[in-house]
Enzyme design. Structure first.
Site, PDB file in Angstrom:
ATOM      1  N   GLU A  64      -7.662   8.305   5.878  1.00  0.00           N
ATOM      2  CA  GLU A  64      -8.013   8.952   7.141  1.00  0.00           C
ATOM      3  C   GLU A  64      -8.554  10.370   6.995  1.00  0.00           C
ATOM      4  O   GLU A  64      -7.941  11.336   7.477  1.00  0.00           O
ATOM      5  CB  GLU A  64      -6.793   8.970   8.072  1.00  0.00           C
ATOM      6  N   ASN A  93      -7.446   1.611   9.769  1.00  0.00           N
ATOM      7  CA  ASN A  93      -6.150   1.994  10.321  1.00  0.00           C
ATOM      8  C   ASN A  93      -6.338   2.051  11.828  1.00  0.00           C
ATOM      9  O   ASN A  93      -7.106   2.872  12.334  1.00  0.00           O
ATOM     10  CB  ASN A  93      -5.714   3.372   9.816  1.00  0.00           C
ATOM     11  N   HIS A 143      -3.353  10.903   0.264  1.00  0.00           N
ATOM     12  CA  HIS A 143      -2.840  10.749   1.636  1.00  0.00           C
ATOM     13  C   HIS A 143      -2.290  12.113   2.057  1.00  0.00           C
ATOM     14  O   HIS A 143      -1.112  12.273   2.329  1.00  0.00           O
ATOM     15  CB  HIS A 143      -1.782   9.639   1.684  1.00  0.00           C
ATOM     16  N   GLU A 155      -3.436  -0.054   8.074  1.00  0.00           N
ATOM     17  CA  GLU A 155      -2.292   0.440   8.852  1.00  0.00           C
ATOM     18  C   GLU A 155      -2.381  -0.112  10.270  1.00  0.00           C
ATOM     19  O   GLU A 155      -3.467  -0.129  10.859  1.00  0.00           O
ATOM     20  CB  GLU A 155      -2.271   1.973   8.977  1.00  0.00           C
ATOM     21  N   TYR A 187      -4.473   2.153  15.676  1.00  0.00           N
ATOM     22  CA  TYR A 187      -3.281   2.331  16.505  1.00  0.00           C
ATOM     23  C   TYR A 187      -3.573   2.168  17.996  1.00  0.00           C
ATOM     24  O   TYR A 187      -2.811   1.528  18.702  1.00  0.00           O
ATOM     25  CB  TYR A 187      -2.642   3.704  16.245  1.00  0.00           C
ATOM     26  N   ARG A 226       0.855  -1.190   0.000  1.00  0.00           N
ATOM     27  CA  ARG A 226       0.000   0.000   0.000  1.00  0.00           C
ATOM     28  C   ARG A 226       0.889   1.238   0.000  1.00  0.00           C
ATOM     29  O   ARG A 226       1.690   1.435   0.917  1.00  0.00           O
ATOM     30  CB  ARG A 226      -0.904   0.003   1.243  1.00  0.00           C
TER      31      ARG A 226
HETATM   32  C1  FCB Z   1      -1.565   7.472  10.426  1.00  0.00           C
HETATM   33  C2  FCB Z   1      -1.197   8.017   9.066  1.00  0.00           C
HETATM   34  C3  FCB Z   1       0.156   7.595   8.591  1.00  0.00           C
HETATM   35  C4  FCB Z   1       1.174   7.582   9.706  1.00  0.00           C
HETATM   36  C5  FCB Z   1       0.661   6.814  10.890  1.00  0.00           C
HETATM   37  C6  FCB Z   1       1.633   6.719  12.038  1.00  0.00           C
HETATM   38  O1  FCB Z   1      -2.540   8.295  11.029  1.00  0.00           O
HETATM   39  O2  FCB Z   1      -2.151   7.618   8.109  1.00  0.00           O
HETATM   40  O3  FCB Z   1       0.530   8.433   7.528  1.00  0.00           O
HETATM   41  O4  FCB Z   1       1.534   8.874  10.018  1.00  0.00           O
HETATM   42  O5  FCB Z   1      -0.525   7.419  11.353  1.00  0.00           O
END
Ligand code: FCB
Length: 447
Positions: free
Chosen positions: A167, A293, A122, A355, A295, A78
């Site tokens: 995002e 995505n 992006h 992600e 985290y 990607r």
């Molecule tokens: C996400 C973004 C990516 C990167 C990661 C850590 O929010 O999409 O570009 O910065 O965080």
């Protein structure tokens, strides 16, 4: 407990990157300026004044980077395409040298047996479009549709699936509401027309891609939101935050309607941005997959400030925090995926984790926190899949250490260490771990 080795046959392994974070070569071969080129020049905007002017020099070193991907035996890669490389002024004249770069990249990936998965946007909007209002201007959605036509006509013969936007939550809130990302505007909730216009752009592009027989995904930053306590005030604040962070970007696409944004003081037509027929344009094309995505989860408490109807809180009891300070809570990924299935039911298309990863302090060797993070999140993913959630693939963020937006080069997310003075790439222990995981997964599957 199911684990990462129980992932099904056909599960796709990848890595993810983005153009402005790795390409460099910002003035080469006719690329026009983007909002990020402008933003990084603002004093104080990026930590230590870092810029993406050179980044990982991927524009020139992509063969070496594809060799690293081949070493992992990936299914997919990607990456994002820089709109200002293809259309330097955002609209009008096509820059054939810029388009040729993506042509070479796609061919080199295919030759390495890796399926290209491009993201069309992006965050690096052509500056010329920002000058006429950026995503606050409805016309930007139609320019995005034109850009989509140009690249789909050129690469659609070799690229089967596309991600429209990355995002839109982060781009809208960080870029237009709070001013900590490009284009650096501080409009608070009046930024939300920028969200609507991105979603409109997504819908228009999705139709164009579908007309050409191509698959379409949208990658959203999604976070499970937990109230700090069961009190009505904390619960209401958590609902308001969930509407803003998650549902604003997922409900229109999957359900054809916006969530109730009244707790944010935002009218139903998002300050006049939503016109009759728009939700149909956003919803009707459908999605072949939703990119997730993920985290960390988010803890929310009752408001403590006159403007925001919620308060963002840390999760101090999380077993670890990343170098960025983000709490590490892998089981929240399981909860997020089950929640998506429960909320959207039949309307939820197959998911792909587009992600997931963590930044690790540069001084930490031998990269143990990253391996622990990835392993635990893949186990959490397998747990959700064992409960029936349909997830098709996993793309680690990121292949290389890169330009981490407002943090410059300080946050290192790479499976591969990059020495930015010499551009030397050195695979970390997590690179070998990911390679071995992919091989072990494949070895356990029937041939
Ligand atoms: C996400 C973004 C990516 C990167 C990661 C850590 O929010 O999409 O570009 O910065 O965080």
């Amino acid at each position: 407990m199911p684990d990462r080795f129980d992932l099904p046959a056909g599960f796709r392994w990848g890595v993810a990157t983005a153009a402005y974070q790795i390409e460099g070569a910002v003035d080469e071969d006719g690329r026009g300026p983007s909002v990020w080129d402008t933003f990084v020049a603002r004093p104080g905007a990026v930590r230590d004044g870092h810029t993406g002017a050179v980044a990982c020099d991927h524009y020139h070193r992509y063969p070496e980077d594809i060799a690293l991907m081949r070493g992992l035996d990936l299914d997919g890669y990607r990456f994002s395409m820089a709109w200002p490389r293809v259309l330097p002024a955002g609209a009008g004249a096509v820059n054939s040298a810029g388009l040729a770069f993506y042509d070479r990249l796609v061919d080199a990936l295919l030759e390495a047996g890796i399926t290209p998965l491009p993201t069309l946007f992006h965050w690096d909007l052509p500056q010329a479009l920002e000058d006429s209002g950026g995503w606050l201007d409805r016309d930007t959605a139609y320019r995005f549709a034109d850009y989509t036509t140009v690249v789909a006509d050129r690469l659609g013969d070799r690229v089967p699936a596309w991600i429209t936007l990355n995002e839109p939550f982060v781009h809208t809130v960080y870029g237009y509401a709070m001013g900590i990302h490009a284009p650096g505007r501080t409009l608070m909730f009046e930024a939300l027309p920028a969200a609507h216009h991105q979603l409109l752009a997504h819908g228009l592009a999705a139709s164009i891609l579908h007309d050409r027989g191509l698959e379409v995904m949208l990658s959203n930053n999604l976070t499970p939101v937990e109230p700090a306590s069961p009190s009505p005030a904390d619960t209401a604040a958590a609902e308001a935050y969930d509407a803003l962070h998650n549902r604003l970007f997922t409900d229109p696409v999957l359900l054809g309607r916006y969530p109730d944004l009244s707790a944010l003081g935002v009218p139903d037509d998002i300050f006049g941005a939503v016109r009759p027929g728009d939700l149909d344009l956003i919803h009707a094309p459908g999605l072949d997959g939703l990119g997730v995505n993920y985290y960390n989860p988010t803890r929310i408490g009752a408001p403590t400030d006159p403007v925001l109807p919620f308060t963002l809180l840390d999760i101090p009891e999380a077993p670890a925090h990343t170098a960025f300070g983000w709490p590490v809570v892998p089981e929240a990924l399981t909860h997020l995926l089950l929640h998506l299935r429960d909320v959207y039911g039949e309307a939820l298309p197959p998911l792909t984790i587009t992600e997931n990863g963590c930044s690790v302090d540069a001084s930490t060797t031998p990269d143990r926190p990253r391996i622990d993070y990835l392993a635990a999140h893949l186990d959490a993913l397998a747990a959700a899949m064992a409960e029936g959630v349909d997830v098709r693939g996993y793309y680690t963020w990121s292949l290389l250490d890169n330009f981490e937006w407002a943090e410059g080069y300080h946050q290192r997310f790479g499976l591969v260490h990059v020495d930015f003075a010499t551009q030397k790439r050195t695979p970390r222990a997590s690179y070998a771990w990911y390679r071995d995981l992919i091989a072990a997964h494949r070895a356990r599957l029937p041939m």
